[in-house]
Design an enzyme around this catalytic site. Structure first.
Site: not given
Length: 171
Positions: A33, A99
């Site tokens: 990512w 999150r």
């Protein structure tokens, strides 16, 4: 998981006598990512190792999808007995669902657990910014920041893999 090896250039001063092999191996685990930002950390890490301890280490690079996948691989690699240290790099950002704090805390806790279980240094360049936007300004800022973190984690890695030097304490 993908793996590649990036071996530092050997020099007679750091290579074992009569061989041309690095003195040790380091595992570098990187999340994919925001790969362009995380890659800046790896590149800076490798450049710092080559500059400060040429030929001392071969570095095996492992790709994982995201930060959450790092601790299990770190533990496996640390337990394998192949490496002098394991380094983890990831960029955990707030995706709007709050999150990221959970993920970052879980990853750091997992890395500490892996280190303690394997009795091997497991270093972290897993970073969670307070704010990140996909703007050019933020991209540039975090690219530079990850370059700095690559140098810092390389220095820490060299420090924890060095032979311990006893410190004399006056009585």
């Amino acid at each position: 998981m993908n793996q590649s090896t990036e071996t530092t250039t050997n020099s007679p001063a750091t290579s074992p006598a009569s061989t041309n092999k690095p003195a040790g191996r380091i595992a570098f685990i990187q999340a994919r990512w925001h790969a362009e930002i995380v890659d800046a950390c790896r590149v800076s890490f490798l450049e710092t190792l080559r500059r400060d301890r040429p030929g001392a280490f071969a570095v095996d690079v492992y790709d994982v999808p995201g930060a959450f996948e790092i601790p299990l691989l770190a533990r496996r690699l640390a337990r394998a007995g192949t490496y002098r240290a394991v380094v983890a790099a990831a960029f955990v950002v707030d995706g709007g669902i709050y999150r990221h704090d959970f993920v970052a805390q879980s990853v750091i806790s997992g890395l500490m657990q892996a280190q303690m279980e394997a009795d091997l240094p497991v270093l972290s360049a897993v970073l969670t910014p307070h704010r990140f936007h996909e703007s050019a300004e933020h991209q540039a800022f975090f690219l530079d920041h990850f370059r700095l973190k690559g140098r810092e984690v390389a220095a820490a890695c060299l420090a924890v893999t060095a032979e311990p030097v006893p410190v004399a304490v006056a009585a």
